[in-house]
Design a protein around this motif. Structure first.
Motif, PDB file in Angstrom:
ATOM      1  N   LYS A  68       8.223   5.962   8.288  1.00 49.33           N
ATOM      2  CA  LYS A  68       8.217   4.521   8.075  1.00 49.33           C
ATOM      3  C   LYS A  68       8.905   4.186   6.755  1.00 49.33           C
ATOM      4  O   LYS A  68       8.728   4.899   5.760  1.00 49.33           O
ATOM      5  CB  LYS A  68       6.782   3.996   8.016  1.00 49.33           C
ATOM      6  CG  LYS A  68       6.062   4.061   9.343  1.00 49.33           C
ATOM      7  CD  LYS A  68       4.727   3.304   9.234  1.00 49.33           C
ATOM      8  CE  LYS A  68       4.132   3.044  10.613  1.00 49.33           C
ATOM      9  NZ  LYS A  68       3.829   4.283  11.347  1.00 49.33           N
ATOM     10  N   LYS A  94       9.195   5.967  14.896  1.00 49.78           N
ATOM     11  CA  LYS A  94       8.195   5.453  13.960  1.00 49.78           C
ATOM     12  C   LYS A  94       7.422   6.531  13.223  1.00 49.78           C
ATOM     13  O   LYS A  94       6.422   6.225  12.568  1.00 49.78           O
ATOM     14  CB  LYS A  94       7.204   4.510  14.657  1.00 49.78           C
ATOM     15  CG  LYS A  94       7.884   3.235  15.128  1.00 49.78           C
ATOM     16  CD  LYS A  94       6.891   2.300  15.791  1.00 49.78           C
ATOM     17  CE  LYS A  94       7.627   1.063  16.285  1.00 49.78           C
ATOM     18  NZ  LYS A  94       6.845   0.318  17.254  1.00 49.78           N
ATOM     19  N   TYR A 144       9.510   5.898   1.448  1.00 51.97           N
ATOM     20  CA  TYR A 144       9.208   6.259   2.827  1.00 51.97           C
ATOM     21  C   TYR A 144       7.827   6.901   2.929  1.00 51.97           C
ATOM     22  O   TYR A 144       7.299   7.427   1.948  1.00 51.97           O
ATOM     23  CB  TYR A 144      10.254   7.253   3.370  1.00 51.97           C
ATOM     24  CG  TYR A 144      11.642   6.667   3.391  1.00 51.97           C
ATOM     25  CD1 TYR A 144      12.078   5.890   4.453  1.00 51.97           C
ATOM     26  CD2 TYR A 144      12.500   6.878   2.317  1.00 51.97           C
ATOM     27  CE1 TYR A 144      13.344   5.336   4.465  1.00 51.97           C
ATOM     28  CE2 TYR A 144      13.778   6.337   2.310  1.00 51.97           C
ATOM     29  CZ  TYR A 144      14.193   5.571   3.392  1.00 51.97           C
ATOM     30  OH  TYR A 144      15.452   5.023   3.385  1.00 51.97           O
TER      31      TYR A 144
END
Ligand code: CA
Length: 219
Positions: free
Chosen positions: A207, A204, A214
């Protein structure tokens, strides 16, 4: 590091582009003064390599226009043999370095690395987000203190994302940082790099922002 190469000798430009590409530089090439000014206005490079003898606007005039419009991007001037006055004028007008032609490509690469080091030490050379530490001077990435091997484009992609932490970067913006103009890029190349990066980084960290691009969270 993004280089804008302003050179009207196409074979010299092609050779430089290839050789500097091998050295890890992303080179965009234009052959006229007008195109150089337009390219800088569209997107600031990290450094400009500027030939003085251009077919339209003289290189020195290009340099003057850049500096008078407040652009501080380093400029390395290429001069033909014997143009001593031009070198002096160039430095007076705000060039940061010059290299007389003919020159050895390795010398140009070495001088560009000097600028790269200056750029990366002008701010702190380390960016840290959570467990991920990126050292822009050493081109090294550590995750929780452990060095992680990273090919050049993956490193550049991660560096770009971490430098803009908290902002969403579009696919187009990321591709512009990773590839030079006209370079063959397969449509999913960016996704492939992201996929490889994610396997090496904490879950994570990167993202996906659907339909846009992104982001990595701010530290
Ligand atoms: Ca020329």
């Amino acid at each position: 590091m993004h280089i804008l190469l302003v050179e009207d000798d196409d074979s010299l430009a092609a050779g430089l582009k290839q050789a500097l590409g091998h050295e890890g530089f992303v080179v965009n090439h234009v052959a006229t003064g007008k195109l150089a000014l337009a390219a800088v206005a569209a997107e600031l490079p990290d450094i400009i390599v500027l030939d003085l003898g251009l077919p339209d606007i003289d290189g020195l005039e290009v340099l003057s226009q850049l500096r008078s419009s407040g652009i501080r991007t380093p400029v390395l001037v290429l001069t033909a043999r014997g143009e001593l006055d031009d070198r002096i004028t160039g430095l007076d007008r705000g060039a940061d370095d010059y290299l007389p032609k003919p020159f050895d490509i390795q010398e140009l690469a070495a001088r560009l690395r000097v600028f790269e080091r200056r750029l990366s030490t002008s701010a702190s050379s380390t960016i840290r987000i959570g467990d991920v530490e990126l050292d822009t001077a050493a081109h090294a990435v550590n995750v929780a203190g452990v060095p992680v091997e990273m090919p050049r484009r993956e490193y550049m992609l991660l560096k770009t994302l971490m430098e803009s932490a908290g902002k969403v970067l579009t696919r187009e913006a990321l591709e512009a940082r990773l590839y030079s103009w006209g370079e063959e890029v397969s449509s999913n190349a960016l996704e492939v790099h992201i996929h490889h990066l994610r396997k090496k980084l904490p879950e994570k960290l990167i993202k996906t922002v659907r339909g846009i691009g992104y982001t990595v969270p701010a530290a």
